[in-house]
Design a protein around this motif. Structure first.
Motif, PDB file in Angstrom:
ATOM      1  N   VAL A  95       0.823  -1.208   0.000  1.00  0.00           N
ATOM      2  CA  VAL A  95       0.000   0.000   0.000  1.00  0.00           C
ATOM      3  C   VAL A  95       0.862   1.265   0.000  1.00  0.00           C
ATOM      4  O   VAL A  95       0.583   2.206  -0.726  1.00  0.00           O
ATOM      5  CB  VAL A  95      -0.953   0.011   1.209  1.00  0.00           C
ATOM      6  N   TRP A  96       1.937   1.229   0.787  1.00  0.00           N
ATOM      7  CA  TRP A  96       2.686   2.478   0.965  1.00  0.00           C
ATOM      8  C   TRP A  96       3.770   2.700  -0.067  1.00  0.00           C
ATOM      9  O   TRP A  96       4.041   3.828  -0.432  1.00  0.00           O
ATOM     10  CB  TRP A  96       3.323   2.523   2.355  1.00  0.00           C
ATOM     11  N   PHE A 143       5.487  -0.105  -2.684  1.00  0.00           N
ATOM     12  CA  PHE A 143       5.557  -0.819  -3.961  1.00  0.00           C
ATOM     13  C   PHE A 143       4.198  -1.382  -4.312  1.00  0.00           C
ATOM     14  O   PHE A 143       3.876  -2.509  -3.979  1.00  0.00           O
ATOM     15  CB  PHE A 143       6.558  -1.965  -3.869  1.00  0.00           C
ATOM     16  N   TYR A 144       3.385  -0.568  -5.007  1.00  0.00           N
ATOM     17  CA  TYR A 144       2.029  -1.048  -5.244  1.00  0.00           C
ATOM     18  C   TYR A 144       1.986  -2.211  -6.221  1.00  0.00           C
ATOM     19  O   TYR A 144       1.016  -2.922  -6.298  1.00  0.00           O
ATOM     20  CB  TYR A 144       1.126   0.090  -5.719  1.00  0.00           C
ATOM     21  N   ASP A 145       3.048  -2.381  -7.017  1.00  0.00           N
ATOM     22  CA  ASP A 145       3.008  -3.500  -7.957  1.00  0.00           C
ATOM     23  C   ASP A 145       3.900  -4.668  -7.517  1.00  0.00           C
ATOM     24  O   ASP A 145       4.228  -5.536  -8.304  1.00  0.00           O
ATOM     25  CB  ASP A 145       3.375  -3.045  -9.371  1.00  0.00           C
ATOM     26  N   VAL A 157       7.084 -12.619  -4.307  1.00  0.00           N
ATOM     27  CA  VAL A 157       8.489 -12.203  -4.390  1.00  0.00           C
ATOM     28  C   VAL A 157       9.066 -12.079  -2.988  1.00  0.00           C
ATOM     29  O   VAL A 157      10.096 -12.660  -2.654  1.00  0.00           O
ATOM     30  CB  VAL A 157       8.623 -10.863  -5.142  1.00  0.00           C
ATOM     31  N   LEU A 175      11.560 -14.678  -0.806  1.00  0.00           N
ATOM     32  CA  LEU A 175      12.787 -14.097  -0.265  1.00  0.00           C
ATOM     33  C   LEU A 175      12.869 -14.310   1.236  1.00  0.00           C
ATOM     34  O   LEU A 175      13.913 -14.692   1.768  1.00  0.00           O
ATOM     35  CB  LEU A 175      12.776 -12.593  -0.527  1.00  0.00           C
ATOM     36  N   ARG A 230     -11.211   5.970  10.289  1.00  0.00           N
ATOM     37  CA  ARG A 230     -11.048   5.641   8.880  1.00  0.00           C
ATOM     38  C   ARG A 230      -9.688   5.062   8.554  1.00  0.00           C
ATOM     39  O   ARG A 230      -9.446   4.643   7.431  1.00  0.00           O
ATOM     40  CB  ARG A 230     -11.233   6.906   8.047  1.00  0.00           C
ATOM     41  N   LEU A 231      -8.778   5.106   9.504  1.00  0.00           N
ATOM     42  CA  LEU A 231      -7.406   4.706   9.185  1.00  0.00           C
ATOM     43  C   LEU A 231      -7.142   3.240   9.479  1.00  0.00           C
ATOM     44  O   LEU A 231      -7.594   2.716  10.494  1.00  0.00           O
ATOM     45  CB  LEU A 231      -6.427   5.555  10.003  1.00  0.00           C
ATOM     46  N   THR A 247       0.410   6.387   9.623  1.00  0.00           N
ATOM     47  CA  THR A 247      -0.109   7.628   9.055  1.00  0.00           C
ATOM     48  C   THR A 247       0.327   8.826   9.887  1.00  0.00           C
ATOM     49  O   THR A 247       0.628   9.885   9.363  1.00  0.00           O
ATOM     50  CB  THR A 247      -1.643   7.565   8.979  1.00  0.00           C
ATOM     51  N   LYS A 249       3.468  10.603   9.123  1.00  0.00           N
ATOM     52  CA  LYS A 249       3.485  11.498   7.969  1.00  0.00           C
ATOM     53  C   LYS A 249       3.813  12.923   8.377  1.00  0.00           C
ATOM     54  O   LYS A 249       4.253  13.731   7.582  1.00  0.00           O
ATOM     55  CB  LYS A 249       2.095  11.521   7.325  1.00  0.00           C
ATOM     56  N   ILE A 250       3.527  13.244   9.640  1.00  0.00           N
ATOM     57  CA  ILE A 250       3.695  14.617  10.092  1.00  0.00           C
ATOM     58  C   ILE A 250       5.162  14.907  10.413  1.00  0.00           C
ATOM     59  O   ILE A 250       5.583  16.044  10.435  1.00  0.00           O
ATOM     60  CB  ILE A 250       2.781  14.866  11.308  1.00  0.00           C
ATOM     61  N   GLU A 262      11.972  14.307   3.954  1.00  0.00           N
ATOM     62  CA  GLU A 262      10.712  15.003   4.054  1.00  0.00           C
ATOM     63  C   GLU A 262       9.599  14.153   4.629  1.00  0.00           C
ATOM     64  O   GLU A 262       8.748  14.631   5.357  1.00  0.00           O
ATOM     65  CB  GLU A 262      10.323  15.487   2.669  1.00  0.00           C
ATOM     66  N   ARG A 263       9.630  12.867   4.313  1.00  0.00           N
ATOM     67  CA  ARG A 263       8.528  12.020   4.748  1.00  0.00           C
ATOM     68  C   ARG A 263       9.085  10.858   5.535  1.00  0.00           C
ATOM     69  O   ARG A 263       9.655   9.926   4.981  1.00  0.00           O
ATOM     70  CB  ARG A 263       7.756  11.540   3.519  1.00  0.00           C
ATOM     71  N   TYR A 279       8.388   6.567   5.616  1.00  0.00           N
ATOM     72  CA  TYR A 279       9.051   5.570   4.776  1.00  0.00           C
ATOM     73  C   TYR A 279      10.252   4.964   5.501  1.00  0.00           C
ATOM     74  O   TYR A 279      10.511   3.768   5.387  1.00  0.00           O
ATOM     75  CB  TYR A 279       9.477   6.180   3.437  1.00  0.00           C
ATOM     76  N   PHE A 282      20.610 -13.228  -5.913  1.00  0.00           N
ATOM     77  CA  PHE A 282      19.361 -12.550  -5.569  1.00  0.00           C
ATOM     78  C   PHE A 282      19.452 -11.047  -5.806  1.00  0.00           C
ATOM     79  O   PHE A 282      18.524 -10.424  -6.302  1.00  0.00           O
ATOM     80  CB  PHE A 282      18.995 -12.816  -4.109  1.00  0.00           C
ATOM     81  N   VAL A 284      10.271  -3.963  -9.016  1.00  0.00           N
ATOM     82  CA  VAL A 284       9.063  -3.166  -8.897  1.00  0.00           C
ATOM     83  C   VAL A 284       9.207  -1.889  -9.705  1.00  0.00           C
ATOM     84  O   VAL A 284      10.283  -1.505 -10.139  1.00  0.00           O
ATOM     85  CB  VAL A 284       8.767  -2.817  -7.420  1.00  0.00           C
ATOM     86  N   PRO A 313      -1.461   7.147   0.488  1.00  0.00           N
ATOM     87  CA  PRO A 313      -0.323   7.226   1.410  1.00  0.00           C
ATOM     88  C   PRO A 313       0.835   8.062   0.874  1.00  0.00           C
ATOM     89  O   PRO A 313       1.712   8.456   1.629  1.00  0.00           O
ATOM     90  CB  PRO A 313       0.097   5.766   1.591  1.00  0.00           C
ATOM     91  N   TYR A 363       1.109  15.036   5.175  1.00  0.00           N
ATOM     92  CA  TYR A 363       0.087  15.640   6.015  1.00  0.00           C
ATOM     93  C   TYR A 363       0.267  17.142   6.132  1.00  0.00           C
ATOM     94  O   TYR A 363      -0.580  17.836   6.632  1.00  0.00           O
ATOM     95  CB  TYR A 363       0.172  15.021   7.409  1.00  0.00           C
ATOM     96  N   ARG A 364       1.439  17.640   5.732  1.00  0.00           N
ATOM     97  CA  ARG A 364       1.688  19.058   5.933  1.00  0.00           C
ATOM     98  C   ARG A 364       1.311  19.892   4.722  1.00  0.00           C
ATOM     99  O   ARG A 364       1.651  21.049   4.631  1.00  0.00           O
ATOM    100  CB  ARG A 364       3.163  19.284   6.269  1.00  0.00           C
TER     101      ARG A 364
END
Lengths: 369, 365
Positions: free
Chosen positions: A115-116, A118-120, A125, A129, A249-250, A256, A259-260, A267-268, A271, B10, B18, B117, B121-122
């Motif tokens: 979701v955050w 690697f959406y694909d 895989v 691993l 909702r989260l 989440t 994120k702040i 910056e974020r 991750y 690997f 990806v 995601p 938020y800022r």
């Protein structure tokens, strides 16, 4: 009774119980345990977290009473208490549970990654691993797994300071007035929190591997206390940070919230947090796989490596069967509910059986005297 | 050795497994502008920097694309159809919305931002009283590579040092989903084709409809009540005894306290202000202690009057950006948001108590 005692050189010192318990408890649960607890007890959820902490602490205490009497792992205890057939069947169920927990953790972590970041990313895989990685890790034996736990606790511990940074946005009015929910709701919330606390039951397998294991009880309790502290802070920070409908909702409020956090050089921050989490979940999975393979070895009297030959391919394939959020959620709930009943249902039950048996024996001895 | 080989294999197999996004091969959106498009939903304009492939290396330009859609994410697909490079939302700084669209409700704009995601938020949200596409196109032509972050930095700067309360995506969502406070967003306009802050827009919780606007003075008072200000500037007309002129109070530092009685019918608002006198147009020497006390007196009176007017207006309009509901919720055991806003909110009494202290007059006397 001491037949299965592992040799001294594979044992770890008593304080390793701290890391075993703590590493096992802190896992994917921290990322999103808030919502379920809040569904029950709303803004009094922080009390639920504390109550559940006390409950689990009692559970650990009961577990140590049993383990200290037999000084063996659960497979031996089961055999002694219930006889060979039923005992082994019960042990097998427990081992399957440990194994499935490993799968759940892996699948949940992969989901977060998908979701955050690697959406694909294909599920297989990462699961393949992971299986390869855990093959190497488990070949290193219990000491290596315990080492992973130490690493998995110490290395990301810096991250928990980051969890306080959202307090910049804290709204104290959120949690006031306290005790708006009645005792029943708070207790229900506590039950939901225990789902996040499951993990100490791994000691049922790890006990013989701890040196002077009796001494490890206080370390296990301290590990658990550290977990309660972390869950409690995360809960309070989230309650202050989000408004009620916002958090509902989260899926992963903790993630989440990160994120702040913003630094001039990154910056974020979520991750970074996400990938540090890999280090947190690795010992989780390793311990579960270790315990279940060790159990299978003891039940069927085969080599642990042989057990892994069968288990790891299943471990790699199972996650791919849960493709969507609903499936993962259901799977997660089922497994953690089972864990909950082991921790607060089965352990006390075992304790009662154990006491009964001792009492009966004691009674008989008195008669013969 | 066997293991090392295994690891190497690997490493080779798993690279670029990806999807990758390389910075100069994607359109990294910095600003989204949303305009009302009647029944078609909204017109969405995005700006992103473009790195020139030939010519000077450091040269960068900003491009703008627009499309009409009824959902934010569909708009992304529609934009991709016109864009040379895939549009990516990871670096959005600002979402600006035309007031006509804001009146219909922002729920459908912020939901997808919340769900994604990738989005921080800022990020800043702001409402414009003019067509935002025009705003964007003007600054794109003028400011070139800085165009994408310009509005965002402008809002940040005003929130930090001037009279606009802090707003960002998180605070907006917090209040949008709160039952005791209504969201606010900066309200902007253009002056000589240049964007400028002109006040605050108050929106409803839940749907996020723009229902009321506040000018800069009211916005400053709101800021005092919401977060307390650290820096802020206000000008006051002094007509007190022998002194007359305009006094500019700068770096206004405030502490605020709101108290509510048990049944939510009476509020006490107290404000403790400290400021620096930076300009006085009157004749008198600022050394004069009487002048300072005259200024303090005026400020107290004016702030008190303005505050009372502001709260009364908000009560009449039935909007609660200050969070009186939240305050009451934190003290009562039977909170019912609907009941509170239907009956109590419009009718509660309040007292405003203002303290003011001029702590400095600058480097000259």
């Amino acid at each position: 009774m001491m037949s299965s005692q592992p040799p001294k050189y594979v044992q770890t010192p008593p304080f390793s119980a701290f890391f075993l318990v703590h590493a096992m408890q802190i896992g994917v649960g921290v990322l999103g345990f808030q919502r379920v607890v809040m569904e029950a007890s709303g803004y009094d959820a922080w009390m639920s977290v504390l109550f559940a902490g006390v409950g689990v602490s009692v559970s650990i205490w009961l577990m140590y009473i049993i383990l200290n009497t037999y000084e063996a792992d659960i497979v031996t205890i089961h055999k002694l208490l219930f006889g060979s057939l039923i005992g082994n069947a019960l042990s097998l169920i427990l081992m399957i549970y440990f194994f499935v927990v490993a799968v759940v953790i892996l699948r949940t972590f992969i989901e977060v990654l998908q979701v955050w970041v690697f959406y694909d990313l294909q599920t297989w895989v990462l699961s393949v691993l992971a299986a390869v990685f855990f093959w190497f890790a488990l070949n290193g034996g219990f000491r290596l797994v315990a080492g992973l736990c130490v690493f998995g606790v110490l290395f990301p511990s810096g991250l928990f300071i980051i969890l306080y940074l959202p307090l910049e946005y804290a709204e104290i009015n959120n949690i006031l007035p306290i005790l708006q929910h009645n005792f029943q709701e708070v207790a229900l919330g506590a039950k939901e929190t225990i789902l996040a606390y499951i993990g100490p039951e791994l000691l049922l397998m790890a006990y013989p591997f701890i040196e002077r294991a009796r001494l490890s009880h206080k370390w296990a309790q301290m590990g658990h206390a550290a977990t309660v502290y972390i869950y409690f802070s995360v809960m309070v920070v989230s309650l202050l940070f989000y408004s009620e409908m916002q958090i509902e909702r989260l899926i992963w409020p903790t993630l989440t919230m990160l994120k702040i956090v913003e630094f001039p050089f990154i910056e974020r921050f979520e991750y970074v947090g996400l990938f540090l989490w890999l280090i947190v979940v690795t010992p989780n999975i390793a311990l579960c796989l270790w315990a279940s393979s060790r159990g299978v070895k003891r039940i069927f009297s085969i080599r642990q490596r042989t057990a892994l030959y069968v288990m790891l391919p299943i471990f790699a394939t199972l996650p791919t069967f849960f493709a969507d959020r609903q499936g993962i959620e259901t799977f997660n709930n089922a497994v953690s509910t089972f864990g909950l009943y082991i921790l607060i249902g089965y352990l006390p039950f075992l304790f009662i059986i154990h006491q009964l048996k001792r009492w009966l024996k004691g009674g008989r001895r008195n008669e013969t005297n | 050795m066997k293991r090392t080989k295994c690891v190497l294999v690997f490493l080779l197999i798993l690279t670029s497994c990806v999807h990758t996004e390389i910075i100069d091969q994607i359109a990294l959106v910095q600003t989204i502008a949303v305009d009302d498009a009647g029944e078609d939903g909204f017109e969405k304009t995005v700006t992103f920097p473009v790195f020139l492939e030939q010519g000077e290396e450091s040269l960068m330009e900003t491009k703008a694309l627009s499309t009409t859609s009824s959902t934010l994410k569909e708009a992304k697909t529609l934009l991709n159809m016109r864009s040379q490079r895939p549009v990516s939302y990871g670096q959005i700084r600002t979402v600006i919305i035309e007031d006509d669209y804001a009146e219909k409700g922002l729920e459908h704009i912020v939901e997808p931002l919340y769900r994604d995601p990738l989005i921080g938020y800022r990020l800043n949200l702001a409402i414009f009283d003019v067509n935002t596409k025009d705003v964007i196109e003007t600054i794109r032509d003028r400011d070139k590579e800085r165009a994408g972050v310009m509005i965002s930095e402008m809002i940040d700067q005003n929130q930090e040092h001037e009279n606009i309360p802090h707003t960002d995506l998180h605070r907006f969502l917090f209040t949008l989903y709160s039952d005791g406070r209504d969201p606010v967003l900066p309200l902007m306009t253009t002056i000589d084709d240049h964007p400028a802050v002109q006040g605050i827009g108050v929106l409803t919780s839940g749907k996020g409809k723009l229902v009321h606007t506040l000018d800069l003075k009211e916005s400053f008072l709101l800021k005092l009540l919401l977060s307390g200000s650290k820096e802020g500037t206000q000008i006051f007309n002094i007509e007190e005894g022998p002194f007359s002129g305009q006094a500019l109070i700068d770096q206004i530092d405030s502490k605020r306290r709101i108290k509510v009685n048990e049944d939510g019918t009476h509020y006490e608002i107290s404000l403790d202000l400290k400021g620096v006198l930076t300009d006085f147009t009157g004749e008198t020497n600022t050394d004069e202690p009487k002048l300072i006390s005259a200024i303090e007196k005026t400020v107290k009176r004016e702030v008190k009057d303005d505050m009372e007017n502001l709260v009364k207006t908000l009560q009449e309009k039935g909007v609660d950006p200050i969070g009186f509901g939240e305050k009451y919720r934190s003290q009562t055991r039977d909170w019912n948001a609907e009941m509170y806003y239907d009956t109590l909110y419009e009718n509660f009494n309040f007292d405003v108590d203002v303290k003011m202290q001029v702590i400095q007059t600058g480097a000259i006397e």
